[in-house]
Scaffold this motif. Structure first.
Motif, PDB file in Angstrom:
ATOM      1  N   ASP A   1      -7.769  -3.533  51.461  1.00  0.00           N
ATOM      2  CA  ASP A   1      -8.665  -2.418  51.129  1.00  0.00           C
ATOM      3  C   ASP A   1      -8.130  -1.611  49.955  1.00  0.00           C
ATOM      4  OD1 ASP A   1     -10.275  -3.186  53.228  1.00  0.00           O
ATOM      5  OD2 ASP A   1      -9.379  -1.765  54.655  1.00  0.00           O
ATOM      6  N   ALA A   2      -6.837  -1.369  49.943  1.00  0.00           N
ATOM      7  CA  ALA A   2      -6.242  -0.604  48.835  1.00  0.00           C
ATOM      8  C   ALA A   2      -6.364  -1.361  47.520  1.00  0.00           C
ATOM      9  CB  ALA A   2      -4.770  -0.306  49.151  1.00  0.00           C
ATOM     10  N   LEU A   3      -6.171  -2.683  47.550  1.00  0.00           N
ATOM     11  CA  LEU A   3      -6.287  -3.483  46.332  1.00  0.00           C
ATOM     12  C   LEU A   3      -7.718  -3.482  45.812  1.00  0.00           C
ATOM     13  CD1 LEU A   3      -5.010  -5.369  44.278  1.00  0.00           C
ATOM     14  CD2 LEU A   3      -5.406  -7.269  45.859  1.00  0.00           C
ATOM     15  N   ASP A   4      -8.701  -3.601  46.728  1.00  0.00           N
ATOM     16  CA  ASP A   4     -10.095  -3.565  46.311  1.00  0.00           C
ATOM     17  C   ASP A   4     -10.437  -2.225  45.664  1.00  0.00           C
ATOM     18  OD1 ASP A   4     -10.521  -6.109  47.142  1.00  0.00           O
ATOM     19  OD2 ASP A   4     -11.578  -5.573  49.010  1.00  0.00           O
ATOM     20  N   ALA A   5      -9.915  -1.140  46.218  1.00  0.00           N
ATOM     21  CA  ALA A   5     -10.174   0.185  45.658  1.00  0.00           C
ATOM     22  C   ALA A   5      -9.610   0.311  44.246  1.00  0.00           C
ATOM     23  CB  ALA A   5      -9.582   1.263  46.571  1.00  0.00           C
ATOM     24  N   LEU A   6      -8.433  -0.219  44.022  1.00  0.00           N
ATOM     25  CA  LEU A   6      -7.831  -0.171  42.680  1.00  0.00           C
ATOM     26  C   LEU A   6      -8.646  -0.987  41.695  1.00  0.00           C
ATOM     27  CD1 LEU A   6      -4.008  -0.496  43.506  1.00  0.00           C
ATOM     28  CD2 LEU A   6      -5.187   1.498  42.567  1.00  0.00           C
ATOM     29  N   LEU A   7      -9.089  -2.172  42.105  1.00  0.00           N
ATOM     30  CA  LEU A   7      -9.888  -3.021  41.215  1.00  0.00           C
ATOM     31  C   LEU A   7     -11.226  -2.373  40.886  1.00  0.00           C
ATOM     32  CD1 LEU A   7      -9.175  -6.540  42.792  1.00  0.00           C
ATOM     33  CD2 LEU A   7      -8.287  -5.620  40.645  1.00  0.00           C
ATOM     34  N   ALA A   8     -11.859  -1.757  41.898  1.00  0.00           N
ATOM     35  CA  ALA A   8     -13.132  -1.078  41.661  1.00  0.00           C
ATOM     36  C   ALA A   8     -12.959   0.086  40.693  1.00  0.00           C
ATOM     37  CB  ALA A   8     -13.709  -0.584  42.991  1.00  0.00           C
ATOM     38  N   GLU A   9     -11.883   0.824  40.855  1.00  0.00           N
ATOM     39  CA  GLU A   9     -11.617   1.952  39.953  1.00  0.00           C
ATOM     40  C   GLU A   9     -11.398   1.476  38.524  1.00  0.00           C
ATOM     41  OE1 GLU A   9      -8.333   5.579  39.478  1.00  0.00           O
ATOM     42  OE2 GLU A   9      -8.441   4.413  41.336  1.00  0.00           O
ATOM     43  N   ALA A  10     -10.657   0.364  38.395  1.00  0.00           N
ATOM     44  CA  ALA A  10     -10.420  -0.178  37.064  1.00  0.00           C
ATOM     45  C   ALA A  10     -11.713  -0.665  36.429  1.00  0.00           C
ATOM     46  CB  ALA A  10      -9.406  -1.315  37.155  1.00  0.00           C
ATOM     47  N   GLU A  11     -12.588  -1.319  37.233  1.00  0.00           N
ATOM     48  CA  GLU A  11     -13.857  -1.819  36.703  1.00  0.00           C
ATOM     49  C   GLU A  11     -14.770  -0.683  36.284  1.00  0.00           C
ATOM     50  OE1 GLU A  11     -17.557  -4.714  38.116  1.00  0.00           O
ATOM     51  OE2 GLU A  11     -15.795  -4.439  39.377  1.00  0.00           O
ATOM     52  N   GLN A  12     -14.786   0.384  37.102  1.00  0.00           N
ATOM     53  CA  GLN A  12     -15.613   1.540  36.769  1.00  0.00           C
ATOM     54  C   GLN A  12     -15.140   2.195  35.480  1.00  0.00           C
ATOM     55  OE1 GLN A  12     -15.673   4.490  39.820  1.00  0.00           O
ATOM     56  NE2 GLN A  12     -17.166   5.804  38.812  1.00  0.00           N
ATOM     57  N   GLY A  13     -13.830   2.242  35.296  1.00  0.00           N
ATOM     58  CA  GLY A  13     -13.300   2.810  34.065  1.00  0.00           C
ATOM     59  C   GLY A  13     -13.683   1.990  32.846  1.00  0.00           C
ATOM     60  N   ALA A  14     -13.719   0.670  32.994  1.00  0.00           N
ATOM     61  CA  ALA A  14     -14.092  -0.194  31.878  1.00  0.00           C
ATOM     62  C   ALA A  14     -15.568  -0.043  31.538  1.00  0.00           C
ATOM     63  CB  ALA A  14     -13.770  -1.653  32.221  1.00  0.00           C
ATOM     64  N   ASP A  15     -16.441   0.097  32.583  1.00  0.00           N
ATOM     65  CA  ASP A  15     -17.876   0.242  32.335  1.00  0.00           C
ATOM     66  C   ASP A  15     -18.185   1.573  31.670  1.00  0.00           C
ATOM     67  OD1 ASP A  15     -18.274  -2.184  33.462  1.00  0.00           O
ATOM     68  OD2 ASP A  15     -18.852  -1.416  35.457  1.00  0.00           O
ATOM     69  N   GLY A  16     -17.403   2.591  31.932  1.00  0.00           N
ATOM     70  CA  GLY A  16     -17.682   3.907  31.378  1.00  0.00           C
ATOM     71  C   GLY A  16     -16.918   4.198  30.105  1.00  0.00           C
ATOM     72  N   ALA A  17     -16.376   3.168  29.455  1.00  0.00           N
ATOM     73  CA  ALA A  17     -15.596   3.386  28.238  1.00  0.00           C
ATOM     74  C   ALA A  17     -16.485   3.884  27.103  1.00  0.00           C
ATOM     75  CB  ALA A  17     -14.913   2.081  27.820  1.00  0.00           C
ATOM     76  N   ALA A  18     -15.929   4.722  26.273  1.00  0.00           N
ATOM     77  CA  ALA A  18     -16.676   5.281  25.143  1.00  0.00           C
ATOM     78  C   ALA A  18     -16.975   4.209  24.111  1.00  0.00           C
ATOM     79  CB  ALA A  18     -15.855   6.411  24.496  1.00  0.00           C
ATOM     80  N   PRO A  19     -18.113   4.339  23.390  1.00  0.00           N
ATOM     81  CA  PRO A  19     -18.434   3.355  22.341  1.00  0.00           C
ATOM     82  C   PRO A  19     -17.304   3.256  21.333  1.00  0.00           C
ATOM     83  CG  PRO A  19     -20.336   4.771  22.755  1.00  0.00           C
ATOM     84  CD  PRO A  19     -19.196   5.341  23.522  1.00  0.00           C
ATOM     85  N   GLY A  20     -17.034   2.058  20.918  1.00  0.00           N
ATOM     86  CA  GLY A  20     -15.957   1.848  19.952  1.00  0.00           C
ATOM     87  C   GLY A  20     -14.631   1.574  20.589  1.00  0.00           C
ATOM     88  N   ASP A  21     -14.521   1.816  21.944  1.00  0.00           N
ATOM     89  CA  ASP A  21     -13.267   1.559  22.622  1.00  0.00           C
ATOM     90  C   ASP A  21     -13.058   0.078  22.857  1.00  0.00           C
ATOM     91  OD1 ASP A  21     -12.773   4.186  22.620  1.00  0.00           O
ATOM     92  OD2 ASP A  21     -13.190   4.549  24.755  1.00  0.00           O
ATOM     93  N   SER A  22     -14.168  -0.697  22.907  1.00  0.00           N
ATOM     94  CA  SER A  22     -14.066  -2.120  23.200  1.00  0.00           C
ATOM     95  C   SER A  22     -14.189  -2.927  21.936  1.00  0.00           C
ATOM     96  CB  SER A  22     -15.145  -2.540  24.203  1.00  0.00           C
ATOM     97  OG  SER A  22     -15.165  -3.940  24.339  1.00  0.00           O
ATOM     98  N   ALA A  23     -13.429  -3.988  21.862  1.00  0.00           N
ATOM     99  CA  ALA A  23     -13.508  -4.853  20.680  1.00  0.00           C
ATOM    100  C   ALA A  23     -14.843  -5.551  20.600  1.00  0.00           C
ATOM    101  CB  ALA A  23     -12.379  -5.889  20.737  1.00  0.00           C
ATOM    102  N   ASP A  24     -15.594  -5.681  21.723  1.00  0.00           N
ATOM    103  CA  ASP A  24     -16.887  -6.361  21.726  1.00  0.00           C
ATOM    104  C   ASP A  24     -18.035  -5.407  21.466  1.00  0.00           C
ATOM    105  OD1 ASP A  24     -15.656  -8.733  22.322  1.00  0.00           O
ATOM    106  OD2 ASP A  24     -15.743  -8.400  24.502  1.00  0.00           O
TER     107      ASP A  24
END
Length: 464
Positions: free
Chosen positions: A431-454
């Motif tokens: 459960d703790a690992l899933d929570a960390l992965l979800a938090e990391a994924e949410q942070g990636a989805d909410g990244a500011a424009p220009g933060d991603s190389a794609d």
């Protein structure tokens, strides 16, 4: 006493070295130096005679483990008895048959070297390095504390002088402790029946042994044939040695937990200072009695109590497995259950020397939860068989925990699920690992424009 009259610290240390090294006595000038320090020369000479042996190695401030060995061997060999040819043949035969029976009860392979009969002295020689390793943290603590405590009892004008011989003073406590340890090990050599009798791996890796000199005492009041007793004890000893040979990590795991516990022990400085205030170096019996009784070791801290609980669970887990495997291997013996109960009671009570070891290093090597651990291993064996059971010793993270001893059903169900090929049940770590992965994924989805190389940005694709 003026500065001109006060003896040089190096001179005082040299006087002690000459005496303790057996290089003669005081000359008249040295006697007057001691008299000027308020020390009775006659008392000093008596003290030196008693401690010369302890300092013969040079008084380098270390623990004189040679005195422990000498004392242990003296007690082990005092009756002058050896092992008869008949005894050796009897136990060789017992070990041979026990090896065959044990191979039917466990998937853990046989030892690379044959088991043997040992004299008490041979057992001391074989196990002394482990006892030294276990006792060294406490010995060092006592030696250091004694130096400090005795120093605080000296008059102010003598402290500078005594500092020049501080290394020798430290050796007094270490040497007395080593001698006391030797007496305890020598006493143990008259009690233990086999190499694994004390529950920890004191024998060299892959070696199993029985002490015929103590075998008769074990079965004296049981009214059981010696052949059955020898077969049962040989099987149990081989099981213990096989386990530590198979799980190479286990030996270090046990020793490190014991030394971790011992390093947390600190000498009761108040008790030692009170003892030092009336300590007569020419009659060190009071210090020996304090060491033997454990009076210098204070009550355990919470951390020490927790460390002891972890160690007791570990020892119980080991001996519970040995009990179950031995029972399965010796089910042909009519008196196997009676012998097993005698072994368990003997381990629960301990002998005088084992209790003395507990007082000396603050540690009782008795698995208090042996019956519960054996019940756990029996449930595991019945549920998944010997191969799956013994595979739990392949890696440290597979070994049953204290919680598994409390509730074997959870461990059994986990092993059954693994045998069926089911996915392991989720736990708090998942459960703790899933929570960390979800938090990391949410942070990636909410990244500011220009933060991603794609991210091409609002103006479309960037020019190449």
């Amino acid at each position: 006493m003026t500065d001109d009259e006060r003896p040089d610290p190096d001179d005082f240390a040299e006087i002690l070295r000459n005496l303790l090294g057996g290089q003669g006595g005081f000359d008249p000038e040295q006697l007057e130096q001691l008299r000027g320090l308020g020390i009775d020369p006659a008392m000093a000479q008596q003290m030196m005679r008693q401690l010369q042996g302890a300092f013969a190695a040079g008084g380098d401030g270390g623990i004189d483990w040679a005195s422990a060995r000498t004392q242990a061997l003296h007690l082990a060999n005092k009756d002058g008895l050896g092992i008869t040819t008949g005894d050796r043949q009897d136990f060789d035969q017992a070990f041979g048959l026990a090896t065959l029976w044990l191979s039917e009860a466990t998937a853990i392979s046989d030892l690379p070297t044959p088991a043997r009969a040992l004299t008490r002295g041979q057992w001391v020689e074989a196990t002394l390095p482990v006892w030294q390793e276990l006792a060294e943290p406490v010995a060092t603590s006592i030696a250091d504390a004694m130096t400090e405590a005795i120093g605080t009892q000296l008059p102010e004008e003598m402290r500078d002088v005594a500092a020049g011989a501080g290394r020798l003073m430290r050796t007094v406590g270490g040497s007395l402790f080593a001698a006391q340890l030797g007496a305890v090990i020598g006493g143990l050599s008259q009690e233990v029946v086999s190499g694994g009798d004390v529950g920890i791996p004191v024998m060299p890796d892959g070696q199993a042994a029985i002490l015929p000199q103590n075998f008769a005492d074990f079965g004296r009041d049981l009214e059981i044939d010696d052949d059955q007793l020898a077969l049962y004890l040989a099987t149990r000893e081989l099981a213990h040695a096989r386990l530590f040979r198979h799980a190479r990590w286990l030996r270090l795991h046990v020793i490190s937990q014991v030394t971790e516990f011992a390093r947390g022990l600190h000498v009761d400085t108040d008790a030692l200072e009170e003892l030092a205030s009336r300590f007569d170096p020419s009659a060190p019996e009071e210090l020996r009695q304090a060491l033997e009784s454990g009076a210098l070791l204070p009550a355990r801290s919470e951390a020490q109590t927790a460390a002891l609980a972890r160690l007791e669970n570990l020892l119980a887990t080991i001996e519970g497995w040995v009990d179950v495997v031995t029972a399965d291997a010796t089910n042909r013996l009519p008196a196997a259950d009676r012998i097993a109960e005698a072994v368990r009671r003997r381990r629960a009570v301990g002998g005088p020397a084992e209790r003395a070891m507990g007082s000396l290093v603050g540690l009782e090597l008795r698995p208090r939860r042996l019956r519960e651990a054996a019940a756990m291993w029996r449930a595991v064996t019945d549920a998944v068989g010997t191969a799956e059971r013994d595979a739990l010793w392949d890696y440290p993270d597979l070994m049953p925990s204290a919680e598994d001893i409390d509730d074997p059903a959870v461990l059994v169900e986990r092993l059954r699920a693994h045998a069926r090929g089911d996915a392991p049940a989720r736990d708090a770590m998942d459960d703790a690992l899933d929570a960390l992965l979800a938090e990391a994924e949410q942070g990636a989805d909410g990244a500011a424009p220009g933060d991603s190389a794609d991210d091409d940005g609002p103006e479309g694709p960037r020019p190449v």
